[in-house]
Write an enzyme that holds these catalytic residues in place. Structure first.
Site, PDB file in Angstrom:
ATOM      1  CB  SER A  51      -0.964  -0.043   1.196  1.00 28.62           C
ATOM      2  OG  SER A  51      -1.992   0.905   1.057  1.00 28.62           O
ATOM      3  CG  HIS A  60      -5.571  -2.594   0.634  1.00 27.76           C
ATOM      4  ND1 HIS A  60      -4.835  -2.373  -0.516  1.00 27.76           N
ATOM      5  CD2 HIS A  60      -5.069  -1.729   1.567  1.00 27.76           C
ATOM      6  CE1 HIS A  60      -3.941  -1.411  -0.292  1.00 27.76           C
ATOM      7  NE2 HIS A  60      -4.073  -1.015   0.965  1.00 27.76           N
TER       8      HIS A  60
END
Length: 254
Positions: free
Chosen positions: A82, A231
């Site tokens: 990320s 994610h």
């Protein structure tokens, strides 16, 4: 930056995402440290690292340069998840000679629209002076419409002191610099070495529309989707994620 080092061999530096710390990729470190020196960092404004008033990707990349110099390393493999993936990409574009290979987990070299407003609202509205337990804080975040898993992850940043509870992360600094965090104001450079993008099959962070942006700056890219993950792919299917990363780094030892 605060860091934790384990193992011996070529260096691999692991960089966590927003609201995270050096423990986030600890499972991956365990898979790598048998053959590599693995360095897990706390980015500025996170964990045990310094609190910064201003942070952007060029300055965070420079922190990685400083870390390599501190460790007397000329280069290392970098793995980032990320926001950490954006830090690693920024370093690769600005100092490609220092990045042996690059693994980017569920992020693209693009600017994103804001998507953490609910999280920031829940965190800032938590009355720290009135927090009596972690359960109190957890209930507050879930009542703020933050899902349980995310709330538990966020509360890893809550630490008990002699006077009650406080945030270990620099929450004010993260809010102030959020436009830089979701942005991508980087030069039109190219990283010419091997890189590996891994995305979660159920995640909306790396989409087909991002392919051209990835190829433009990272032309030697290979990619993999881990189905059944979002994610947090490294936490949802760690065995598959770790195997993919280890195999890629093994293949591209300097």
């Amino acid at each position: 930056m605060h860091f934790v080092s384990s193992g011996e061999g070529q260096a691999v530096i692991l960089i966590h995402g927003l609201f995270g710390n050096s423990d986030n990729l600890k499972n991956l470190a365990s898979a790598l440290e048998q053959n590599y020196q693995v360095i897990r960092v706390d980015l500025p404004n996170h964990g045990n690292s310094e609190h910064w008033h201003s942070m952007d990707y060029p300055s965070l990349a420079q922190e990685c340069v400083d870390l390599l110099q501190q460790l007397k390393l000329s280069e290392a493999h970098f793995v980032g998840h990320s926001m950490g993936g954006k830090v690693a990409m920024a370093l690769a574009l600005l100092h490609p000679e220092m990045v042996t290979s690059l693994v980017v987990a569920d992020i693209a070299p693009v600017a994103y629209s804001p998507r953490h407003q609910k999280v920031f609202a829940g965190l800032t509205s938590l009355p720290l002076a009135n927090v009596t337990s972690r359960k109190f804080a957890l209930d507050h975040l879930t009542h703020a419409d933050i899902d349980l898993g995310t709330a538990q992850f966020l509360l890893k940043n809550l630490q008990k002191t002699d006077n009650g509870f406080e945030w270990k992360m620099n929450l004010e600094g993260l809010i102030e610099n959020y436009p830089h965090i979701i942005g991508w104001d980087m030069p039109d450079a190219v990283y010419p070495k091997p890189c590996f993008f891994i995305r979660g099959g159920d995640s909306e962070y790396v989409l087909a529309e991002h392919t051209s942006a990835i190829m433009k700056q990272f032309p030697q890219v290979s990619a993999k989707t881990i189905n059944g993950t979002g994610h947090w792919l490294h936490a949802q299917k760690p065995e598959i994620f770790n195997r993919l990363v280890v195999e890629f780094i093994d293949k591209h030892q300097s």
